[in-house]
Scaffold this active site. Structure first.
Site, PDB file in Angstrom:
ATOM      1  CB  ALA A   3       6.549  -6.829   6.600  1.00 37.43           C
ATOM      2  NE  ARG A   8      -3.420  -0.461  -1.574  1.00 39.90           N
ATOM      3  CZ  ARG A   8      -2.696   0.249  -1.111  1.00 39.90           C
ATOM      4  NH1 ARG A   8      -3.036   1.730  -1.028  1.00 39.90           N
ATOM      5  NH2 ARG A   8      -1.781   0.651  -0.590  1.00 39.90           N
ATOM      6  CE  LYS A  15       3.177  -2.560  -1.539  1.00 38.22           C
ATOM      7  NZ  LYS A  15       2.336  -1.837  -0.876  1.00 38.22           N
ATOM      8  CG  ASP A  96       4.967   0.293  -1.569  1.00 42.20           C
ATOM      9  OD1 ASP A  96       5.864   0.986  -1.836  1.00 42.20           O
ATOM     10  OD2 ASP A  96       3.624   0.658  -1.483  1.00 42.20           O
ATOM     11  CE1 TYR A 387      16.553 -38.029 -23.372  1.00 45.83           C
ATOM     12  CE2 TYR A 387      14.083 -38.103 -24.034  1.00 45.83           C
ATOM     13  CZ  TYR A 387      14.724 -38.001 -23.473  1.00 45.83           C
ATOM     14  OH  TYR A 387      14.156 -38.438 -21.985  1.00 45.83           O
ATOM     15  CB  ALA A 423      18.446 -35.118 -49.975  1.00 53.84           C
TER      16      ALA A 423
HETATM   17  C1  UD1 Z   1       1.901   5.332   3.102  1.00 50.47           C
HETATM   18  C2  UD1 Z   1       1.395   6.155   4.079  1.00 50.47           C
HETATM   19  C3  UD1 Z   1       1.553   7.400   3.017  1.00 50.47           C
HETATM   20  C4  UD1 Z   1       2.294   7.398   1.451  1.00 50.47           C
HETATM   21  C5  UD1 Z   1       2.222   6.531   0.944  1.00 50.47           C
HETATM   22  C6  UD1 Z   1       3.732   6.750  -0.168  1.00 50.47           C
HETATM   23  C7  UD1 Z   1       1.330   4.860   5.958  1.00 50.47           C
HETATM   24  C8  UD1 Z   1       0.497   5.071   7.068  1.00 50.47           C
HETATM   25  N1  UD1 Z   1       1.001   5.595   4.507  1.00 50.47           N
HETATM   26  O1  UD1 Z   1       0.506   4.750   2.836  1.00 50.47           O
HETATM   27  O2  UD1 Z   1       1.211   8.543   4.006  1.00 50.47           O
HETATM   28  O3  UD1 Z   1       1.669   8.424   1.325  1.00 50.47           O
HETATM   29  O4  UD1 Z   1       3.231   5.084   2.059  1.00 50.47           O
HETATM   30  O5  UD1 Z   1       3.899   5.989  -0.444  1.00 50.47           O
HETATM   31  O6  UD1 Z   1       2.667   4.834   6.471  1.00 50.47           O
HETATM   32  N2  UD1 Z   1       5.010  -2.126   4.925  1.00 50.47           N
HETATM   33  C9  UD1 Z   1       5.247  -3.018   6.822  1.00 50.47           C
HETATM   34  N3  UD1 Z   1       4.577  -3.319   7.125  1.00 50.47           N
HETATM   35  C10 UD1 Z   1       3.808  -3.237   7.665  1.00 50.47           C
HETATM   36  C11 UD1 Z   1       2.904  -2.626   7.143  1.00 50.47           C
HETATM   37  C12 UD1 Z   1       3.568  -1.929   5.590  1.00 50.47           C
HETATM   38  O7  UD1 Z   1       6.749  -3.143   6.156  1.00 50.47           O
HETATM   39  O8  UD1 Z   1       3.089  -3.550   8.690  1.00 50.47           O
HETATM   40  C13 UD1 Z   1       5.816  -2.128   4.345  1.00 50.47           C
HETATM   41  C14 UD1 Z   1       4.714  -1.853   2.627  1.00 50.47           C
HETATM   42  O9  UD1 Z   1       5.668  -3.296   2.763  1.00 50.47           O
HETATM   43  C15 UD1 Z   1       5.123  -1.117   2.353  1.00 50.47           C
HETATM   44  C16 UD1 Z   1       5.827   0.131   2.930  1.00 50.47           C
HETATM   45  O10 UD1 Z   1       5.313   0.089   4.449  1.00 50.47           O
HETATM   46  O11 UD1 Z   1       6.926  -1.335   1.301  1.00 50.47           O
HETATM   47  C17 UD1 Z   1       3.917   0.776   2.809  1.00 50.47           C
HETATM   48  O12 UD1 Z   1       3.342   0.731   3.319  1.00 50.47           O
HETATM   49  P1  UD1 Z   1       2.120   0.736   2.030  1.00 50.47           P
HETATM   50  O13 UD1 Z   1       0.518  -0.699   3.037  1.00 50.47           O
HETATM   51  O14 UD1 Z   1       1.723   0.087   0.948  1.00 50.47           O
HETATM   52  O15 UD1 Z   1       1.412   2.072   3.001  1.00 50.47           O
HETATM   53  P2  UD1 Z   1       0.740   3.183   1.857  1.00 50.47           P
HETATM   54  O16 UD1 Z   1      -1.165   3.390   2.551  1.00 50.47           O
HETATM   55  O17 UD1 Z   1       1.102   2.886   0.754  1.00 50.47           O
HETATM   56 CA    CA Z   2       2.780   2.151  -0.821  1.00 53.66          CA
END
Ligand code: UD1
Ligand code: CA
Length: 460
Positions: A3, A8, A15, A96, A387, A423
């Site tokens: 979600a 970044r 993403k 991701d 065409y 030709a």
């Molecule tokens: C997260 C972990 C971190 C870990 C890393 C590994 C947390 C707080 N931290 O950090 O410890 O080392 O993954 O990759 O979980 N997402 C949602 N809803 C939200 C927020 C995020 O579905 O409200 C989803 C994102 O789309 C993503 C996944 O959760 O696919 C992880 O979120 P992301 O923000 O990438 O977490 P990291 O900062 O990578």
């Molecule tokens: Ca991540």
């Protein structure tokens, strides 16, 4: 979990829809998931650009849960509570991190069940753990985890820990939801961190009962997340190399594999040679004994055995039969069917055509909406005028026809079997079999004309 926005990446595209190895990040993760459980037991949590993510993923047959506001990974699981009623355990995957494999997910699940844990997290030792949550074990030899600390909250000493939290977990559903309300947003991002469940469960569960444990994978690259463009490039490179190695193991020669872009679903038979800087995309299939020379880009095309693709060819939705020779610089657009042993040469563009067995169109030609028989010679600079500004029309060129250079064939038109076109003809009417058609102004010659002109200009 899919979600998040992916701040970044600085992108309009969510993403999880960014591509590595020719597919969205999320699709790779879903593919691994549906190897472990049936698609109707998979729930994708969507939120940012939810409809776009749903549209791209729906074909996999999974379910969706809407996290309308994205308040962190912990919040994502709160939102999923209803969907998970009736399950004993839930495997949580990060949308991701596309290099994860079904085998690793299964081993994580099995470890969780054997340990009878409330929470099991997948960890890995990374050379460069920057940005990841760190795993704080109760003691170095124990599987038990005290807590996970996010990079932003970590002390200098904790930042030195190389064991990271991968973002893949298994939870006992009952323990998760009895305690998830204890998560707080008192942290650097003001979000509910799923990672805080480690600390929460340790505090809440009676001692000696189900615990929080980590299972460390030896294959650390499987857990890499694509949070930045640089990370996406790194993951893409790894995936491409895995594909090239697999093809090489199957008997395909790939020169300078690091320069080739070959999608995961591409199939190539043994003893075919792929030269540097080639892109083979989508569902492309290539037979045995072919050679694809540099700078060719081939999408969703089928290439038979023993085909030579010379440098710089571009192909999409084309079918090439055995022994054909293409290029250099041929452009085969959708619906191009090139017959056995046929030749399509430099600067020839084709679209929606059949070119029969052994026929040749070697130079500077456009062939569109055409049915061309066997043994036909298409002279340099031939154009099918398909065409009329409103509609497309068909050109039929029967077996054994010879089209002289620089001819235009104004469709709809048919050139009968064995006929010749002189030709530079403009052919607007059908040509019967075995006839010669010449459609151009008769040449006139004016003796001495140039000499007289020069004299008039005071030149000899
Ligand atoms: C997260 C972990 C971190 C870990 C890393 C590994 C947390 C707080 N931290 O950090 O410890 O080392 O993954 O990759 O979980 N997402 C949602 N809803 C939200 C927020 C995020 O579905 O409200 C989803 C994102 O789309 C993503 C996944 O959760 O696919 C992880 O979120 P992301 O923000 O990438 O977490 P990291 O900062 O990578
Ligand atoms: Ca991540």
């Amino acid at each position: 979990m899919a979600a998040g926005k992916g701040t970044r990446l600085k992108s309009q595209l969510p993403k999880v829809l960014h591509e590595v190895g020719g597919k969205p990040l999320l699709e790779h993760v879903v593919r691994a998931a549906v190897h472990v459980v049936p698609a109707n037991d998979v729930y994708v949590i969507i939120g940012h650009e939810a409809e776009r993510v749903r549209a791209v993923t729906a074909h996999t047959g999974v379910n969706f849960v809407l996290q309308a506001e994205q308040r962190g990974t912990g919040h994502a699981l709160m939102v999923a509570s209803e969907a998970l009623e009736g399950y004993d355990h839930v495997i949580v995957l990060s949308g991701d991190a596309p290099l994860i494999t079904a085998e690793t997910i299964e081993r994580l699940r099995d470890f969780h069940l054997e340990e009878r844990a409330a929470m099991t997290l997948l960890s890995a030792d990374l050379e460069n753990p920057m940005g990841y949550g760190r795993v704080l074990r109760k003691n170095p030899r124990s599987a038990e985890v005290q807590a996970i600390v996010e990079e932003k909250s970590a002390t200098a000493a904790q930042k030195k820990i190389r064991e990271i939290n991968s973002g893949f977990y298994v939870f006992a559903v009952k323990e998760l939801y009895e305690n998830i309300g204890k998560l707080s947003t008192a942290n650097a991002h003001g979000e509910y961190y799923l990672t805080d469940m480690a600390g929460v469960l340790n505090k809440s569960l009676p001692k000696g009962r189900q615990r929080v444990v980590a299972w460390k994978t030896a294959n650390a690259s499987e857990v890499l997340g694509g949070n930045t463009r640089a990370e996406l490039a790194e993951i893409d490179e790894k995936m491409r190399m895995v594909k090239c190695r697999q093809l090489m193991a199957e008997g395909v020669t790939v020169f300078y594999p690091a320069t080739c872009v070959i999608d995961a679903d591409v199939e190539i038979a043994p003893d075919t040679v792929i030269e540097p800087h080639v892109q083979l995309l989508g569902k492309t299939r290539i037979g045995t004994g072919c050679r694809v020379r540099s700078y060719s880009v081939i999408l969703n095309s089928e290439i038979g055995d023993g085909v030579l693709v010379r440098p710089g060819c571009v192909m999409e939705d084309a079918r090439i039969s055995a022994g054909a020779v293409l290029g250099p610089y041929s452009h085969l657009r959708p619906g191009s069917e090139i017959g056995e042993g046929a030749h399509v040469g430099n600067f020839v563009e084709t679209k929606k055509i059949k070119l029969g067995k052994g026929s040749k169109a070697n130079h500077l030609t456009y062939l569109g909406d055409s049915e061309i028989g066997a043994g036909v010679n298409i002279g340099a600079g031939t154009i099918t005028c398909n065409y009329d500004g409103v509609n497309k029309h068909t050109t039929v060129i029967e077996d054994g026809v010879f089209i002289g250079s620089d001819s235009t064939l104004v469709a709809p038109v048919r050139v009968g079997k064995g006929a010749y076109v002189g030709a530079a003809s403009c052919i607007t009417a059908d040509v019967p079999a075995d006839a010669l058609a010449v459609g151009r102004a008769r040449q006139i010659v004016k003796d001495g004309w140039a000499r007289v002109k020069r004299a008039g200009q005071g030149k000899k």
